[in-house]
Design an enzyme around this catalytic site. Structure first.
Site, PDB file in Angstrom:
ATOM      1  N   TYR A  61       0.867  -1.181   0.000  1.00 52.90           N
ATOM      2  CA  TYR A  61       0.000   0.000   0.000  1.00 52.90           C
ATOM      3  C   TYR A  61       0.903   1.230   0.000  1.00 52.90           C
ATOM      4  O   TYR A  61       1.526   1.561   1.001  1.00 52.90           O
ATOM      5  CB  TYR A  61      -0.921   0.021   1.222  1.00 52.90           C
ATOM      6  N   PHE A 211     -13.207  -5.091   1.695  1.00 48.98           N
ATOM      7  CA  PHE A 211     -14.304  -4.291   1.117  1.00 48.98           C
ATOM      8  C   PHE A 211     -15.612  -4.497   1.912  1.00 48.98           C
ATOM      9  O   PHE A 211     -16.685  -4.691   1.317  1.00 48.98           O
ATOM     10  CB  PHE A 211     -14.547  -4.638  -0.351  1.00 48.98           C
ATOM     11  N   LEU A 213     -17.396  -2.428   3.296  1.00 50.13           N
ATOM     12  CA  LEU A 213     -18.359  -1.355   2.979  1.00 50.13           C
ATOM     13  C   LEU A 213     -18.554  -1.221   1.469  1.00 50.13           C
ATOM     14  O   LEU A 213     -19.172  -0.272   1.008  1.00 50.13           O
ATOM     15  CB  LEU A 213     -17.852  -0.017   3.544  1.00 50.13           C
ATOM     16  N   GLY A 215     -15.816  -1.196  -0.656  1.00 49.82           N
ATOM     17  CA  GLY A 215     -14.527  -0.838  -1.227  1.00 49.82           C
ATOM     18  C   GLY A 215     -14.506   0.564  -1.807  1.00 49.82           C
ATOM     19  O   GLY A 215     -15.058   1.494  -1.220  1.00 49.82           O
ATOM     20  N   LEU A 219     -21.107   0.792  -0.639  1.00 52.24           N
ATOM     21  CA  LEU A 219     -22.429   0.196  -0.918  1.00 52.24           C
ATOM     22  C   LEU A 219     -23.523   1.247  -1.017  1.00 52.24           C
ATOM     23  O   LEU A 219     -23.575   2.171  -0.204  1.00 52.24           O
ATOM     24  CB  LEU A 219     -22.808  -0.753   0.233  1.00 52.24           C
TER      25      LEU A 219
HETATM   26  N1  LIG Z   1      -6.743  -8.827   0.815  1.00 52.94           N
HETATM   27  C1  LIG Z   1      -7.060  -8.002  -0.154  1.00 52.94           C
HETATM   28  O1  LIG Z   1      -6.943  -8.327  -1.321  1.00 52.94           O
HETATM   29  C2  LIG Z   1      -7.601  -6.656   0.179  1.00 52.94           C
HETATM   30  C3  LIG Z   1      -8.170  -5.875  -0.840  1.00 52.94           C
HETATM   31  C4  LIG Z   1      -8.692  -4.647  -0.488  1.00 52.94           C
HETATM   32  C5  LIG Z   1      -8.649  -4.197   0.826  1.00 52.94           C
HETATM   33  N2  LIG Z   1      -8.080  -4.971   1.786  1.00 52.94           N
HETATM   34  C6  LIG Z   1      -8.077  -4.555   3.212  1.00 52.94           C
HETATM   35  O2  LIG Z   1      -9.419  -4.353   3.608  1.00 52.94           O
HETATM   36  C7  LIG Z   1      -9.573  -3.078   4.227  1.00 52.94           C
HETATM   37  C8  LIG Z   1     -10.972  -2.564   3.981  1.00 52.94           C
HETATM   38  O3  LIG Z   1     -11.191  -2.376   2.602  1.00 52.94           O
HETATM   39  P1  LIG Z   1     -11.327  -0.935   1.933  1.00 52.94           P
HETATM   40  O4  LIG Z   1     -10.842   0.111   2.866  1.00 52.94           O
HETATM   41  O5  LIG Z   1     -10.705  -1.002   0.599  1.00 52.94           O
HETATM   42  O6  LIG Z   1     -12.874  -0.827   1.679  1.00 52.94           O
HETATM   43  P2  LIG Z   1     -14.146  -0.579   2.627  1.00 52.94           P
HETATM   44  O7  LIG Z   1     -13.755  -0.653   4.050  1.00 52.94           O
HETATM   45  O8  LIG Z   1     -15.220  -1.450   2.126  1.00 52.94           O
HETATM   46  O9  LIG Z   1     -14.568   0.896   2.233  1.00 52.94           O
HETATM   47  C9  LIG Z   1     -13.695   1.973   2.264  1.00 52.94           C
HETATM   48  C10 LIG Z   1     -14.359   3.112   1.507  1.00 52.94           C
HETATM   49  O10 LIG Z   1     -15.545   3.502   2.191  1.00 52.94           O
HETATM   50  C11 LIG Z   1     -15.466   4.866   2.553  1.00 52.94           C
HETATM   51  N3  LIG Z   1     -16.038   4.972   3.897  1.00 52.94           N
HETATM   52  C12 LIG Z   1     -15.577   4.414   5.032  1.00 52.94           C
HETATM   53  N4  LIG Z   1     -16.383   4.693   6.072  1.00 52.94           N
HETATM   54  C13 LIG Z   1     -17.392   5.440   5.582  1.00 52.94           C
HETATM   55  C14 LIG Z   1     -18.534   6.045   6.157  1.00 52.94           C
HETATM   56  N5  LIG Z   1     -18.798   5.916   7.451  1.00 52.94           N
HETATM   57  N6  LIG Z   1     -19.358   6.757   5.345  1.00 52.94           N
HETATM   58  C15 LIG Z   1     -19.106   6.880   4.029  1.00 52.94           C
HETATM   59  N7  LIG Z   1     -18.034   6.337   3.417  1.00 52.94           N
HETATM   60  C16 LIG Z   1     -17.178   5.627   4.189  1.00 52.94           C
HETATM   61  C17 LIG Z   1     -14.014   5.240   2.514  1.00 52.94           C
HETATM   62  O11 LIG Z   1     -13.857   6.597   2.176  1.00 52.94           O
HETATM   63  P3  LIG Z   1     -13.305   7.684   3.254  1.00 52.94           P
HETATM   64  O12 LIG Z   1     -11.829   7.507   3.308  1.00 52.94           O
HETATM   65  O13 LIG Z   1     -13.740   8.980   2.663  1.00 52.94           O
HETATM   66  O14 LIG Z   1     -13.976   7.396   4.555  1.00 52.94           O
HETATM   67  C18 LIG Z   1     -13.505   4.327   1.399  1.00 52.94           C
HETATM   68  O15 LIG Z   1     -13.734   4.924   0.149  1.00 52.94           O
HETATM   69  C19 LIG Z   1      -8.463  -2.250   3.594  1.00 52.94           C
HETATM   70  O16 LIG Z   1      -8.137  -1.131   4.379  1.00 52.94           O
HETATM   71  C20 LIG Z   1      -7.348  -3.246   3.467  1.00 52.94           C
HETATM   72  O17 LIG Z   1      -6.616  -3.288   4.681  1.00 52.94           O
HETATM   73  C21 LIG Z   1      -7.571  -6.191   1.488  1.00 52.94           C
END
Ligand SMILES: NC(=O)c1ccc[n+]([C@@H]2O[C@H](COP(=O)([O-])OP(=O)(O)OC[C@H]3O[C@@H](n4cnc5c(N)ncnc54)[C@H](OP(=O)(O)O)[C@@H]3O)[C@@H](O)[C@H]2O)c1
Length: 286
Positions: A61, A211, A213, A215, A219
Protein backbone atom coordinates in the site's frame (compact mmCIF):
# COMPACT_ATOMS: atom_id res chain seq x y z
CA UNK A 1 -17.88 1.38 22.93
CA UNK A 2 -16.33 -1.07 20.47
CA UNK A 3 -16.11 -3.69 23.23
CA UNK A 4 -19.82 -4.31 22.71
CA UNK A 5 -18.99 -6.17 19.49
CA UNK A 6 -16.91 -8.67 21.47
CA UNK A 7 -13.67 -10.39 20.55
CA UNK A 8 -12.52 -13.40 18.56
CA UNK A 9 -9.53 -15.46 19.56
CA UNK A 10 -7.15 -15.22 16.65
CA UNK A 11 -3.39 -15.62 16.24
CA UNK A 12 -3.07 -16.18 19.99
CA UNK A 13 -4.82 -12.89 20.81
CA UNK A 14 -8.28 -11.64 21.59
CA UNK A 15 -8.92 -9.40 18.59
CA UNK A 16 -11.79 -6.98 18.94
CA UNK A 17 -14.28 -7.72 16.22
CA UNK A 18 -14.19 -4.11 15.06
CA UNK A 19 -10.76 -3.30 13.70
CA UNK A 20 -9.36 -0.95 11.11
CA UNK A 21 -8.07 -1.39 7.54
CA UNK A 22 -5.27 1.05 6.72
CA UNK A 23 -5.22 0.78 2.90
CA UNK A 24 -7.19 4.00 2.39
CA UNK A 25 -4.44 6.00 4.08
CA UNK A 26 -2.11 5.91 1.06
CA UNK A 27 -2.56 8.32 -1.85
CA UNK A 28 -5.15 8.03 -4.63
CA UNK A 29 -5.20 4.53 -6.13
CA UNK A 30 -3.37 3.29 -2.99
CA UNK A 31 -0.24 4.80 -4.54
CA UNK A 32 2.09 7.45 -3.15
CA UNK A 33 1.72 9.58 -0.05
CA UNK A 34 -1.60 10.62 1.51
CA UNK A 35 -3.09 13.96 0.55
CA UNK A 36 -2.83 15.01 4.22
CA UNK A 37 -0.06 13.28 6.22
CA UNK A 38 -1.18 14.59 9.63
CA UNK A 39 -4.79 13.61 8.97
CA UNK A 40 -3.65 10.05 8.19
CA UNK A 41 -1.72 9.88 11.48
CA UNK A 42 -4.78 11.24 13.30
CA UNK A 43 -7.01 8.42 11.96
CA UNK A 44 -4.60 5.75 13.19
CA UNK A 45 -4.23 7.35 16.62
CA UNK A 46 -8.00 7.80 16.92
CA UNK A 47 -8.54 4.13 16.06
CA UNK A 48 -6.24 2.91 18.83
CA UNK A 49 -7.61 5.48 21.28
CA UNK A 50 -11.11 4.16 20.58
CA UNK A 51 -9.93 0.66 21.50
CA UNK A 52 -9.07 -0.89 18.12
CA UNK A 53 -6.47 -3.66 18.57
CA UNK A 54 -6.47 -5.16 15.05
CA UNK A 55 -5.08 -3.19 12.10
CA UNK A 56 -4.80 -4.57 8.58
CA UNK A 57 -2.08 -3.31 6.25
CA UNK A 58 0.47 -4.24 3.60
CA UNK A 59 3.80 -2.88 2.47
CA UNK A 60 2.42 -2.76 -1.08
CA UNK A 61 0.00 0.00 0.00
CA UNK A 62 1.81 3.07 -1.24
CA UNK A 63 4.15 1.07 -1.54
CA UNK A 64 5.68 1.43 1.96
CA UNK A 65 3.48 4.43 2.75
CA UNK A 66 0.82 2.84 4.93
CA UNK A 67 3.27 0.88 7.06
CA UNK A 68 5.45 3.94 7.65
CA UNK A 69 2.38 5.92 8.71
CA UNK A 70 1.43 3.15 11.15
CA UNK A 71 4.91 3.19 12.64
CA UNK A 72 5.03 6.98 12.88
CA UNK A 73 1.58 7.19 14.46
CA UNK A 74 1.68 4.23 16.81
CA UNK A 75 5.19 2.99 17.67
CA UNK A 76 6.06 1.95 20.29
CA UNK A 77 3.00 -0.20 19.75
CA UNK A 78 0.46 -1.01 22.46
CA UNK A 79 1.09 -4.57 23.66
CA UNK A 80 -2.29 -5.87 22.57
CA UNK A 81 -2.15 -4.42 19.04
CA UNK A 82 -2.33 -7.09 16.33
CA UNK A 83 -0.92 -5.83 13.02
CA UNK A 84 -1.85 -8.07 10.11
CA UNK A 85 -0.03 -7.62 6.83
CA UNK A 86 -0.07 -9.29 3.43
CA UNK A 87 2.43 -10.29 0.76
CA UNK A 88 2.26 -11.71 -2.77
CA UNK A 89 2.20 -8.53 -4.85
CA UNK A 90 4.41 -5.62 -5.73
CA UNK A 91 3.61 -2.30 -7.36
CA UNK A 92 4.73 -1.25 -10.81
CA UNK A 93 5.93 2.30 -11.42
CA UNK A 94 2.55 2.92 -13.05
CA UNK A 95 0.72 1.87 -9.82
CA UNK A 96 -0.15 -1.57 -11.28
CA UNK A 97 -0.46 -4.60 -8.95
CA UNK A 98 2.00 -7.31 -10.03
CA UNK A 99 2.30 -10.87 -8.67
CA UNK A 100 5.40 -11.43 -6.49
CA UNK A 101 5.48 -15.09 -5.43
CA UNK A 102 9.09 -16.14 -5.94
CA UNK A 103 10.79 -17.13 -2.68
CA UNK A 104 13.15 -14.15 -2.84
CA UNK A 105 10.24 -11.75 -3.51
CA UNK A 106 8.30 -13.12 -0.53
CA UNK A 107 11.38 -12.86 1.72
CA UNK A 108 11.92 -9.27 0.55
CA UNK A 109 8.26 -8.46 1.20
CA UNK A 110 8.50 -9.78 4.77
CA UNK A 111 11.72 -7.81 5.26
CA UNK A 112 10.09 -4.61 3.91
CA UNK A 113 7.12 -5.07 6.25
CA UNK A 114 9.43 -5.62 9.23
CA UNK A 115 11.57 -2.59 8.37
CA UNK A 116 8.73 -0.19 7.63
CA UNK A 117 6.60 -1.26 10.59
CA UNK A 118 9.65 -1.30 12.87
CA UNK A 119 9.09 -4.87 14.08
CA UNK A 120 11.29 -7.91 14.64
CA UNK A 121 8.53 -10.39 13.79
CA UNK A 122 5.18 -10.00 12.01
CA UNK A 123 2.09 -11.11 13.99
CA UNK A 124 0.15 -12.39 10.97
CA UNK A 125 1.10 -12.48 7.29
CA UNK A 126 -1.58 -13.18 4.71
CA UNK A 127 -0.36 -14.77 1.49
CA UNK A 128 -2.54 -12.96 -1.07
CA UNK A 129 -3.08 -15.13 -4.15
CA UNK A 130 -3.23 -13.59 -7.62
CA UNK A 131 -4.34 -16.41 -9.97
CA UNK A 132 -7.09 -13.86 -10.67
CA UNK A 133 -6.39 -10.46 -9.13
CA UNK A 134 -10.08 -9.65 -8.69
CA UNK A 135 -11.33 -12.83 -7.01
CA UNK A 136 -10.39 -16.33 -5.85
CA UNK A 137 -9.37 -18.72 -8.63
CA UNK A 138 -8.04 -22.28 -8.37
CA UNK A 139 -4.33 -23.07 -8.59
CA UNK A 140 -1.74 -24.61 -6.29
CA UNK A 141 -0.30 -22.38 -3.55
CA UNK A 142 2.21 -24.98 -2.36
CA UNK A 143 5.41 -23.39 -3.65
CA UNK A 144 4.87 -19.84 -2.30
CA UNK A 145 3.29 -21.09 0.94
CA UNK A 146 6.29 -23.32 1.65
CA UNK A 147 8.47 -20.22 1.25
CA UNK A 148 6.32 -18.34 3.78
CA UNK A 149 6.43 -21.34 6.14
CA UNK A 150 10.26 -21.17 5.93
CA UNK A 151 10.10 -17.51 7.00
CA UNK A 152 7.85 -18.60 9.88
CA UNK A 153 10.43 -21.21 10.94
CA UNK A 154 13.06 -18.44 10.91
CA UNK A 155 10.91 -16.53 13.42
CA UNK A 156 10.09 -13.63 11.11
CA UNK A 157 6.40 -14.52 10.81
CA UNK A 158 4.34 -15.67 13.80
CA UNK A 159 1.08 -16.72 12.09
CA UNK A 160 0.00 -17.31 8.50
CA UNK A 161 -3.26 -16.42 6.79
CA UNK A 162 -4.51 -16.55 3.22
CA UNK A 163 -6.23 -13.97 1.05
CA UNK A 164 -8.21 -14.19 -2.19
CA UNK A 165 -8.50 -17.97 -1.85
CA UNK A 166 -10.90 -20.86 -2.41
CA UNK A 167 -11.81 -23.60 0.12
CA UNK A 168 -9.70 -26.06 -1.92
CA UNK A 169 -6.65 -23.84 -1.50
CA UNK A 170 -7.21 -23.62 2.27
CA UNK A 171 -7.31 -27.43 2.38
CA UNK A 172 -4.09 -27.64 0.39
CA UNK A 173 -2.48 -25.03 2.67
CA UNK A 174 -3.27 -27.01 5.82
CA UNK A 175 -0.84 -29.71 4.72
CA UNK A 176 1.92 -27.09 4.78
CA UNK A 177 1.18 -24.66 7.62
CA UNK A 178 -1.48 -23.72 10.16
CA UNK A 179 -3.84 -21.15 8.65
CA UNK A 180 -5.30 -18.70 11.21
CA UNK A 181 -7.41 -16.46 8.97
CA UNK A 182 -8.89 -16.00 5.53
CA UNK A 183 -9.28 -12.55 3.98
CA UNK A 184 -11.60 -12.47 0.97
CA UNK A 185 -14.02 -9.98 -0.51
CA UNK A 186 -17.41 -10.19 1.23
CA UNK A 187 -20.15 -7.74 2.15
CA UNK A 188 -23.94 -7.34 2.08
CA UNK A 189 -23.98 -7.33 -1.71
CA UNK A 190 -21.12 -9.74 -2.46
CA UNK A 191 -21.84 -13.06 -0.82
CA UNK A 192 -19.95 -15.72 -2.79
CA UNK A 193 -18.29 -16.91 0.44
CA UNK A 194 -21.44 -17.66 2.47
CA UNK A 195 -20.80 -21.42 2.78
CA UNK A 196 -17.02 -20.89 3.12
CA UNK A 197 -17.56 -18.56 6.11
CA UNK A 198 -19.75 -21.11 7.85
CA UNK A 199 -17.18 -23.86 7.30
CA UNK A 200 -14.34 -21.69 8.64
CA UNK A 201 -16.47 -20.72 11.66
CA UNK A 202 -16.96 -24.40 12.48
CA UNK A 203 -13.17 -24.87 12.28
CA UNK A 204 -12.37 -21.84 14.46
CA UNK A 205 -10.70 -19.88 11.67
CA UNK A 206 -11.16 -16.10 11.50
CA UNK A 207 -12.77 -14.66 8.36
CA UNK A 208 -11.83 -11.05 7.66
CA UNK A 209 -13.87 -9.62 4.79
CA UNK A 210 -12.14 -7.02 2.65
CA UNK A 211 -14.30 -4.29 1.12
CA UNK A 212 -16.81 -4.66 4.03
CA UNK A 213 -18.36 -1.35 2.98
CA UNK A 214 -18.11 -2.07 -0.75
CA UNK A 215 -14.53 -0.84 -1.23
CA UNK A 216 -13.71 2.01 -3.60
CA UNK A 217 -17.42 2.51 -4.34
CA UNK A 218 -19.17 2.18 -0.96
CA UNK A 219 -22.43 0.20 -0.92
CA UNK A 220 -25.57 1.93 -2.12
CA UNK A 221 -28.96 0.31 -1.81
CA UNK A 222 -32.46 1.63 -1.19
CA UNK A 223 -33.10 -1.31 1.16
CA UNK A 224 -29.94 -0.55 3.15
CA UNK A 225 -30.84 3.15 3.38
CA UNK A 226 -34.40 2.27 4.41
CA UNK A 227 -33.27 -0.05 7.21
CA UNK A 228 -30.73 2.54 8.37
CA UNK A 229 -33.33 5.30 8.51
CA UNK A 230 -35.71 3.07 10.50
CA UNK A 231 -32.99 2.20 13.03
CA UNK A 232 -31.69 5.78 13.20
CA UNK A 233 -28.28 4.58 12.08
CA UNK A 234 -26.23 5.23 8.94
CA UNK A 235 -26.10 2.79 5.99
CA UNK A 236 -22.41 2.05 6.67
CA UNK A 237 -23.18 1.22 10.32
CA UNK A 238 -25.95 -1.13 9.24
CA UNK A 239 -23.65 -2.81 6.69
CA UNK A 240 -21.07 -3.43 9.44
CA UNK A 241 -23.64 -4.56 12.03
CA UNK A 242 -24.99 -7.05 9.48
CA UNK A 243 -21.49 -8.54 9.09
CA UNK A 244 -21.05 -8.75 12.89
CA UNK A 245 -24.32 -10.62 13.17
CA UNK A 246 -23.62 -12.80 10.12
CA UNK A 247 -21.05 -15.05 11.86
CA UNK A 248 -19.00 -14.92 15.09
CA UNK A 249 -15.71 -15.58 13.26
CA UNK A 250 -16.07 -12.41 11.15
CA UNK A 251 -13.60 -9.66 12.12
CA UNK A 252 -14.12 -6.24 10.57
CA UNK A 253 -11.44 -4.00 9.07
CA UNK A 254 -13.41 -1.14 7.48
CA UNK A 255 -11.13 1.40 5.83
CA UNK A 256 -11.35 5.15 6.00
CA UNK A 257 -9.14 8.21 5.75
CA UNK A 258 -11.49 10.24 7.94
CA UNK A 259 -11.71 10.39 11.74
CA UNK A 260 -15.44 11.16 11.50
CA UNK A 261 -16.07 8.05 9.37
CA UNK A 262 -13.89 6.00 11.71
CA UNK A 263 -16.03 6.93 14.72
CA UNK A 264 -19.20 6.36 12.73
CA UNK A 265 -18.00 2.90 11.73
CA UNK A 266 -16.84 1.89 15.22
CA UNK A 267 -20.24 2.87 16.62
CA UNK A 268 -21.68 -0.08 14.66
CA UNK A 269 -20.45 -2.20 17.60
CA UNK A 270 -23.47 -1.13 19.62
CA UNK A 271 -26.06 -1.56 16.85
CA UNK A 272 -28.25 -4.66 17.07
CA UNK A 273 -30.28 -5.45 13.99
CA UNK A 274 -33.75 -6.86 14.59
CA UNK A 275 -34.65 -10.10 12.80
CA UNK A 276 -36.88 -8.43 10.20
CA UNK A 277 -34.10 -5.99 9.30
CA UNK A 278 -31.65 -8.88 8.86
CA UNK A 279 -34.15 -10.62 6.56
CA UNK A 280 -34.52 -7.47 4.45
CA UNK A 281 -30.75 -7.02 4.26
CA UNK A 282 -30.18 -10.70 3.43
CA UNK A 283 -32.28 -10.19 0.31
CA UNK A 284 -29.82 -7.59 -1.06
CA UNK A 285 -27.19 -10.19 -1.85
CA UNK A 286 -29.58 -13.10 -2.38
N1 LIG B 1 -6.74 -8.83 0.81
C1 LIG B 1 -7.06 -8.00 -0.15
O1 LIG B 1 -6.94 -8.33 -1.32
C2 LIG B 1 -7.60 -6.66 0.18
C3 LIG B 1 -8.17 -5.88 -0.84
C4 LIG B 1 -8.69 -4.65 -0.49
C5 LIG B 1 -8.65 -4.20 0.83
N2 LIG B 1 -8.08 -4.97 1.79
C6 LIG B 1 -8.08 -4.55 3.21
O2 LIG B 1 -9.42 -4.35 3.61
C7 LIG B 1 -9.57 -3.08 4.23
C8 LIG B 1 -10.97 -2.56 3.98
O3 LIG B 1 -11.19 -2.38 2.60
P1 LIG B 1 -11.33 -0.93 1.93
O4 LIG B 1 -10.84 0.11 2.87
O5 LIG B 1 -10.71 -1.00 0.60
O6 LIG B 1 -12.87 -0.83 1.68
P2 LIG B 1 -14.15 -0.58 2.63
O7 LIG B 1 -13.76 -0.65 4.05
O8 LIG B 1 -15.22 -1.45 2.13
O9 LIG B 1 -14.57 0.90 2.23
C9 LIG B 1 -13.70 1.97 2.26
C10 LIG B 1 -14.36 3.11 1.51
O10 LIG B 1 -15.55 3.50 2.19
C11 LIG B 1 -15.47 4.87 2.55
N3 LIG B 1 -16.04 4.97 3.90
C12 LIG B 1 -15.58 4.41 5.03
N4 LIG B 1 -16.38 4.69 6.07
C13 LIG B 1 -17.39 5.44 5.58
C14 LIG B 1 -18.53 6.04 6.16
N5 LIG B 1 -18.80 5.92 7.45
N6 LIG B 1 -19.36 6.76 5.35
C15 LIG B 1 -19.11 6.88 4.03
N7 LIG B 1 -18.03 6.34 3.42
C16 LIG B 1 -17.18 5.63 4.19
C17 LIG B 1 -14.01 5.24 2.51
O11 LIG B 1 -13.86 6.60 2.18
P3 LIG B 1 -13.30 7.68 3.25
O12 LIG B 1 -11.83 7.51 3.31
O13 LIG B 1 -13.74 8.98 2.66
O14 LIG B 1 -13.98 7.40 4.55
C18 LIG B 1 -13.50 4.33 1.40
O15 LIG B 1 -13.73 4.92 0.15
C19 LIG B 1 -8.46 -2.25 3.59
O16 LIG B 1 -8.14 -1.13 4.38
C20 LIG B 1 -7.35 -3.25 3.47
O17 LIG B 1 -6.62 -3.29 4.68
C21 LIG B 1 -7.57 -6.19 1.49
Amino acid sequence: MIDQAGTYSFAGRDAKRLGYGAMQLAGPGVFGPPRDHDAALAVLRAAVKAGVNHIDTSDFYGPHVTNRLIREALAPYPQDLLIVTKIGARRGDDASWLPAFEADELARAVDDNLKNLGLEALDVVNLRLMFDVHGPAEGSLATPLKAVADLQRQGLVRHIGLSNVTPTQVEEARGIAEIVCVQNQYNLAHRDDDAFIDALAAEGVAYVPFFPLGGFSPLQSATLSGVAARLEATPMQVALAWLLQRSPNILLIPGTSSVAHLHENLAAASLTLPEDAVAQLDAIGG
